[in-house]
Structures are given as C-alpha cells and as structure tokens.
Design a protein around this motif. Structure first.
Motif, PDB file in Angstrom:
ATOM      1  N   THR A  43       0.820  -1.212   0.000  1.00 24.49           N
ATOM      2  CA  THR A  43       0.000   0.000   0.000  1.00 24.49           C
ATOM      3  C   THR A  43       0.854   1.262   0.000  1.00 24.49           C
ATOM      4  O   THR A  43       0.446   2.283  -0.557  1.00 24.49           O
ATOM      5  CB  THR A  43      -0.960   0.016   1.190  1.00 24.49           C
ATOM      6  OG1 THR A  43      -0.216  -0.137   2.406  1.00 24.49           O
ATOM      7  CG2 THR A  43      -1.975  -1.114   1.076  1.00 24.49           C
ATOM      8  N   ALA A  44       2.034   1.227   0.617  1.00 23.40           N
ATOM      9  CA  ALA A  44       2.909   2.417   0.611  1.00 23.40           C
ATOM     10  C   ALA A  44       3.318   2.766  -0.813  1.00 23.40           C
ATOM     11  O   ALA A  44       3.395   3.951  -1.174  1.00 23.40           O
ATOM     12  CB  ALA A  44       4.130   2.174   1.488  1.00 23.40           C
ATOM     13  N   TRP A  45       3.575   1.760  -1.620  1.00 26.90           N
ATOM     14  CA  TRP A  45       3.921   1.984  -3.034  1.00 26.90           C
ATOM     15  C   TRP A  45       2.735   2.622  -3.757  1.00 26.90           C
ATOM     16  O   TRP A  45       2.911   3.565  -4.540  1.00 26.90           O
ATOM     17  CB  TRP A  45       4.288   0.642  -3.673  1.00 26.90           C
ATOM     18  CG  TRP A  45       4.676   0.702  -5.117  1.00 26.90           C
ATOM     19  CD1 TRP A  45       5.927   0.860  -5.629  1.00 26.90           C
ATOM     20  CD2 TRP A  45       3.792   0.591  -6.250  1.00 26.90           C
ATOM     21  NE1 TRP A  45       5.881   0.858  -7.007  1.00 26.90           N
ATOM     22  CE2 TRP A  45       4.588   0.695  -7.416  1.00 26.90           C
ATOM     23  CE3 TRP A  45       2.415   0.422  -6.394  1.00 26.90           C
ATOM     24  CZ2 TRP A  45       4.050   0.627  -8.702  1.00 26.90           C
ATOM     25  CZ3 TRP A  45       1.878   0.348  -7.663  1.00 26.90           C
ATOM     26  CH2 TRP A  45       2.686   0.446  -8.803  1.00 26.90           C
ATOM     27  N   ASP A  47       0.345   4.432  -2.439  1.00 24.59           N
ATOM     28  CA  ASP A  47       0.141   5.805  -1.961  1.00 24.59           C
ATOM     29  C   ASP A  47       1.096   6.773  -2.656  1.00 24.59           C
ATOM     30  O   ASP A  47       0.722   7.906  -2.972  1.00 24.59           O
ATOM     31  CB  ASP A  47       0.321   5.862  -0.446  1.00 24.59           C
ATOM     32  CG  ASP A  47      -0.802   5.155   0.301  1.00 24.59           C
ATOM     33  OD1 ASP A  47      -1.868   4.918  -0.311  1.00 24.59           O
ATOM     34  OD2 ASP A  47      -0.615   4.834   1.488  1.00 24.59           O
ATOM     35  N   ARG A  48       2.318   6.354  -2.909  1.00 26.03           N
ATOM     36  CA  ARG A  48       3.247   7.205  -3.676  1.00 26.03           C
ATOM     37  C   ARG A  48       2.746   7.388  -5.109  1.00 26.03           C
ATOM     38  O   ARG A  48       2.824   8.485  -5.672  1.00 26.03           O
ATOM     39  CB  ARG A  48       4.651   6.594  -3.686  1.00 26.03           C
ATOM     40  CG  ARG A  48       5.371   6.650  -2.356  1.00 26.03           C
ATOM     41  CD  ARG A  48       6.842   6.308  -2.506  1.00 26.03           C
ATOM     42  NE  ARG A  48       7.044   4.951  -2.979  1.00 26.03           N
ATOM     43  CZ  ARG A  48       7.136   3.881  -2.193  1.00 26.03           C
ATOM     44  NH1 ARG A  48       7.003   4.019  -0.883  1.00 26.03           N
ATOM     45  NH2 ARG A  48       7.351   2.690  -2.711  1.00 26.03           N
TER      46      ARG A  48
END
Length: 285
Positions: A43-45, A47-48
């Motif tokens: 999910t961090a990927w 969000d970027r």
C-alpha cells in the motif's frame, strides 16, 4: 450473455505448454475478459503512485489537451513514464510480464501509460469498448492488446466502481456506433451479464479493452484514480494513438529487458502530451 471461448480451438498458439498460472490467465482473458492479482504491490507503493497521479492531473488540467473528458466529472490523462515513480516496478512485475508474454507474445509492446479519474458527481457512462475490434479478434478470436488497471485508492460501492460485461470481448461490434458503442436497446443485456469490480490498493487487473464496460456514478465525495497501462502485440497499431517519451538518462537506467518492450521516443527534454485518443462518445456522458 457470457461468451466462454474454447482456447484450444480459437487460439491454438496459446494452448500448448501452458503452466497453471498461464492457463489461468488465458482462461480468464479469453473467458470473462478480465483477470486480476490481489495484493501485487504494498500500500505504501500505491500511496506514492497516488501522489504522482494527483500531481500529474493538476499539471495536465492547466494546459490545453492535457486532460480529456470521459464524461461529467471524469477525466483521462496520458503521462510519460518518468512522471510516475512506480512505472518500472509496474511494468516489470512478474505477473504483468507473465500476462503479456502469455497472451501477446514475447515481443509485446508497452504503448500507453495514463490514468482515469472519476470525481464526485461522475455519472454512469454508456456501455462501450475503448476502440473498434480488429478482425484478428472478432474473426480469429485472438487478443492483440491488453489494458492493466491499478487503483490508487480502496474502492467502495459509492465511488463509481468499474462495471464490466463478462465475455463480450469477441462480439464484432461492427453495428455499434463508431464500432464502440452498442445501441441503448442492448444495454439491459450487457448489464445483466456484468459485475462491479471493487479493487483495493495493491491490486492489479488485466483486461481486454474490447470487453464491453462502463464507469459508474461516483456518489461519494472522493476521487477514484486508476492507472492504466496499455500493451500491444506486435502490429496491433495502438502506438499510433500515443506518444510516450523518455529522457536519455531515464532510458539508459532502464533494465535491459524492458527497453525492447517500451515503445517510447528517447528525447533530450520531455514535451507534454497532447492526447490523440479521445473517445468522442464519452465526452458528454
């Protein structure tokens, strides 16, 4: 309503020596017209990626031809690979390359990267396909292009989820308006064979853009961006509708195997894209 094709009969080049994953991919794309991989990215990927998409949208909306209407409160924007920090991760993901190689062959071409955003107030689109079907598909039952979709937010029912009419990718559409828009009298048939897709951050799907589909009304207060990656088999011709560019420094840093698949001009300086692929029947929605 659903058209389930016999892969062994319609596409003999796909029927031999398939492993289990490849067979699942082929059965899905030649059957329903869509396949997916849950949790392909963290999910961090995502969000970027979402931040990059929103920044690119603001830039595109500030110039003529940067964003095209796909209906009320709905826009499509093409970008260059360098504008999305996760581009290389996306196009080299093992599942993405497996889908491309299995369905489009080892010499597949990446021809488009962009995103669709339905904002609050977006309406139901008419049922449509993204371009006319080629004879290779409606006569020979061979898929020559694919669209990968990556949501950048968690989709909910009120956000205007993607609605796809399963198994319709092999209808000729020769009688459709612009060979893309079936008559309104046929809409109940497509709706009856359809499903709503509610992907979450990290999920990715691949579909035939010839499968009849529509974006639906966004009744929420939130935007629902979706990144779109377009990939062709050699000779499919959709590269003529797009003009991806990469700078020399970016190109030189790409993985060697990716270079041969990326259909992009190498330039000294990126020039903003004025879009060539405008789906006229969606402008008024």
């Amino acid at each position: 309503m659903r058209v389930m094709t016999d892969v062994a009969k319609t596409s003999p080049e796909l029927s031999a020596d398939l492993d289990d994953e490849a067979r699942t991919i082929v059965d899905g794309l030649y059957g329903d017209g869509i396949v997916a991989r849950k949790g392909a990215f963290p999910t961090a990927w995502v969000d970027r990626l979402n931040a990059d998409v929103l920044a690119a949208f603001e830039e595109a909306r500030g110039r003529e031809g940067g964003a095209v209407s796909r209906g009320p409160e709905r826009w499509y924007v093409e970008v260059h690979p360098e504008q999305l920090s996760g581009f290389v991760d996306l196009v080299t993901h093992p599942w993405v390359t497996k889908v491309c190689e299995t369905v489009l062959g080892p010499d597949y071409q990446i021809v488009e990267i962009g995103f669709d955003i339905p904002f609050a107030g977006a309406k139901n689109q008419p049922w449509h396909r993204d371009f006319p079907s080629p004879p290779e598909t409606y006569e020979q039952h061979r898929l020559t292009s694919l669209a990968f979709n990556v949501t950048t937010v968690d989709t909910t029912e009120d956000m205007g989820p993607f609605n796809i009419s399963l198994g319709t990718q092999f209808e000729s559409g020769l009688e459709f308006n612009h060979q893309q828009f079936p008559d309104e009298a046929e809409w109940p048939r497509y709706e009856g064979g359809s499903v709503y897709k509610m992907p979450q951050r990290g999920d990715i799907s691949a579909r035939s853009a010839l499968t009849i589909h529509r974006g639906t009304a966004n009744r929420s207060a939130l935007a629902r961006p979706v990144v779109v990656l377009g990939v062709d088999a050699p000779g499919a011709g959709h590269d003529e509708l797009h003009d991806m560019m990469v700078t020399k420094a970016y190109h030189d840093a790409l993985p060697e195997d990716l270079e041969r698949h990326l259909h992009a001009r190498v330039v000294d300086e990126l020039v903003p894209i004025v879009q060539k692929h405008d789906i006229e029947g969606l402008v008024m929605g």
